[in-house]
Structures are given as C-alpha cells and as structure tokens.
Design a protein around this motif. Structure first.
Motif, short mmCIF file in Angstrom:
data_model
loop_
_atom_site.label_atom_id
_atom_site.label_comp_id
_atom_site.label_asym_id
_atom_site.label_seq_id
_atom_site.Cartn_x
_atom_site.Cartn_y
_atom_site.Cartn_z
N LEU A 125 -1.96 -7.06 4.70
CA LEU A 125 -1.36 -5.93 5.39
C LEU A 125 -1.42 -6.18 6.88
CD1 LEU A 125 -0.25 -3.01 5.49
CD2 LEU A 125 -2.63 -2.23 5.41
N GLY A 126 -0.26 -6.19 7.52
CA GLY A 126 -0.17 -6.29 8.97
C GLY A 126 0.21 -4.94 9.51
N SER A 127 -0.66 -4.38 10.35
CA SER A 127 -0.42 -3.04 10.87
C SER A 127 -0.83 -2.98 12.34
CB SER A 127 -1.25 -2.03 10.06
OG SER A 127 -1.05 -0.73 10.57
N GLY A 128 0.15 -2.77 13.20
CA GLY A 128 -0.13 -2.63 14.62
C GLY A 128 -0.80 -3.84 15.24
N GLY A 129 -0.45 -5.05 14.81
CA GLY A 129 -1.03 -6.27 15.36
C GLY A 129 -2.33 -6.69 14.71
N THR A 130 -2.85 -5.92 13.77
CA THR A 130 -4.09 -6.25 13.06
C THR A 130 -3.76 -6.59 11.62
OG1 THR A 130 -5.25 -4.66 14.46
CG2 THR A 130 -6.39 -5.41 12.47
N ASP A 131 -4.37 -7.67 11.11
CA ASP A 131 -4.14 -8.07 9.73
C ASP A 131 -5.36 -7.77 8.87
OD1 ASP A 131 -1.63 -9.03 10.35
OD2 ASP A 131 -2.33 -11.07 10.70
N PHE A 132 -5.10 -7.28 7.67
CA PHE A 132 -6.15 -7.01 6.69
C PHE A 132 -5.82 -7.76 5.41
CE2 PHE A 132 -5.62 -3.28 9.37
CZ PHE A 132 -6.92 -3.05 9.81
N THR A 133 -6.84 -8.23 4.69
CA THR A 133 -6.64 -8.93 3.42
C THR A 133 -7.48 -8.26 2.34
OG1 THR A 133 -6.23 -11.01 4.55
CG2 THR A 133 -6.80 -11.14 2.23
N PHE A 134 -6.86 -8.03 1.19
CA PHE A 134 -7.53 -7.41 0.05
C PHE A 134 -7.35 -8.32 -1.16
CE2 PHE A 134 -5.77 -4.14 2.81
CZ PHE A 134 -6.90 -3.39 3.11
N ASN A 135 -8.42 -8.50 -1.94
CA ASN A 135 -8.37 -9.32 -3.16
C ASN A 135 -8.67 -8.42 -4.36
OD1 ASN A 135 -7.99 -11.91 -1.85
ND2 ASN A 135 -10.06 -11.60 -1.10
N GLY A 136 -7.91 -8.59 -5.41
CA GLY A 136 -8.14 -7.75 -6.57
C GLY A 136 -7.39 -8.24 -7.79
N ASN A 137 -7.28 -7.34 -8.75
CA ASN A 137 -6.61 -7.68 -10.00
C ASN A 137 -5.90 -6.46 -10.55
OD1 ASN A 137 -8.54 -6.19 -11.89
ND2 ASN A 137 -9.95 -7.53 -10.78
N TYR A 138 -4.98 -6.71 -11.44
CA TYR A 138 -4.27 -5.65 -12.14
C TYR A 138 -4.22 -5.95 -13.62
CZ TYR A 138 -2.40 -3.52 -7.89
OH TYR A 138 -2.27 -2.89 -6.70
N LEU A 139 -4.43 -4.92 -14.43
CA LEU A 139 -4.19 -4.99 -15.85
C LEU A 139 -2.88 -4.26 -16.07
CD1 LEU A 139 -5.00 -5.58 -18.77
CD2 LEU A 139 -6.20 -3.38 -18.78
N GLY A 140 -1.89 -4.95 -16.64
CA GLY A 140 -0.58 -4.37 -16.82
C GLY A 140 -0.21 -4.23 -18.29
#
Length: 174
Positions: free
Chosen positions: A114-129
């Motif tokens: 996620l890039g928001s206002g010049g700051t980047d964030f990273t999230f790691n996860g999983n999905y069961l579909g």
C-alpha cells in the motif's frame, strides 16, 4: 412426445460433451476476473477509483471431475491518493458434478503493498477461498465460467473477507 425425446437427446449429448472434458488425465488452463471501474464526485471535484483483478489457473484432473492445480492472483486498486497491489499464489481444487456445476476451494499466500501519501506499507497474509460456478461450454474444450466466490483472510489479512461474482474463461485439454 417428439419434443420430449429431442430435449432428452440434447441434454444427454450436452452432458456427455461436458463430462468428457473433465476426465482423469485432462488439463485445465483458465483465467478469471472481476474488473471494475468507479468514478465518484466529491464536492464538485472528480476522483476515480480503478480496480484490476485477474486470477490465472492451471491444473490437472487427477480423477474424473476432480482438478487440482495452482492459482496466481494479482489485484490493483488505485485512486488519486493511494495505490494498493496484492499478489497471491497457492493451490486450488475444483470438483465438477457430472462435468457441469462445480465447487472449489483455494488457499492463497501473498503480499499487499500500500502506497499512501509517499509512505509504503507491506502486509503478508493468506486467504481461504470457496467458489461455486457453472461452465458454459462454447466449444468442445472452451468454457465461460461465471462463479460466486467467498474468501476469508488470515495473517495480516485477518478480519478481512470478500464475496463476489467472477467471470472466468477455461481451456480444457484431454
């Protein structure tokens, strides 16, 4: 009486053709998407939100009507302020009831940036579909596959869930 016999014959031919594509030893290569575009106005200014989502799949029929394979998903959502991209990969299986209606499940691992206002964030996860759909056979080995999908997140995606309708395209090889 003739209409009943003709209808029964067409149903039998359609069922046989569909089932023949989901036999053990066959292959499935597919793509699905839920493309969307939204344009919203706030206090007289225009802002647009763009979303692109595609899932690529490849699998092998390990038994009649049962395919196991690999899904790769890419999703991008952006507006004039933020951009979010998600990349996921993982196994899936799908069971075809007599080669027509299908039920499936997948487990995807990945990252959201996620890039928001010049700051980047990273999230790691999983999905069961989970999915349920119907292949509409347009040729002997080509199907359009509308489906209803539900996903629930874990890891950094914990607490997230999604429900949607996807349109897929499948190539079936024997």
């Amino acid at each position: 009486m003739k209409k009943i016999l003709l209808g029964a014959t067409l149903f039998a031919v359609f069922s046989f053709t569909s089932n023949a594509q989901t036999e053990k030893g066959g292959w499935l290569i597919g793509a699905s998407t839920n493309l969307s575009f939204t344009s919203t106005s706030f206090d007289g200014s225009d802002d647009s939100v763009n979303e692109f989502d595609v899932t690529l799949s490849a699998g092998s029929f390990i038994a009649d009507n049962l395919v196991i394979g690999l899904n790769m998903n890419y999703n991008s959502v952006s507006d004039s302020f933020d951009k979010q991209t998600t990349s996921l990969v993982g196994p899936f299986f799908r069971y075809y009831a007599e080669g027509t209606f299908f039920l499936g499940a997948s487990y995807l691992l990945g990252t959201t940036k996620l890039g928001s206002g010049g700051t980047d964030f990273t999230f790691n996860g999983n999905y069961l579909g989970l999915e349920a759909g119907y292949p509409i056979w347009v040729a002997e080995n080509i199907a359009i596959e509308p489906s209803l999908n539900y996903a629930i997140g874990g890891g950094d995606f914990d607490g997230s869930s999604a429900i949607g309708i996807n349109i897929g395209f499948g190539l079936y090889f024997q």
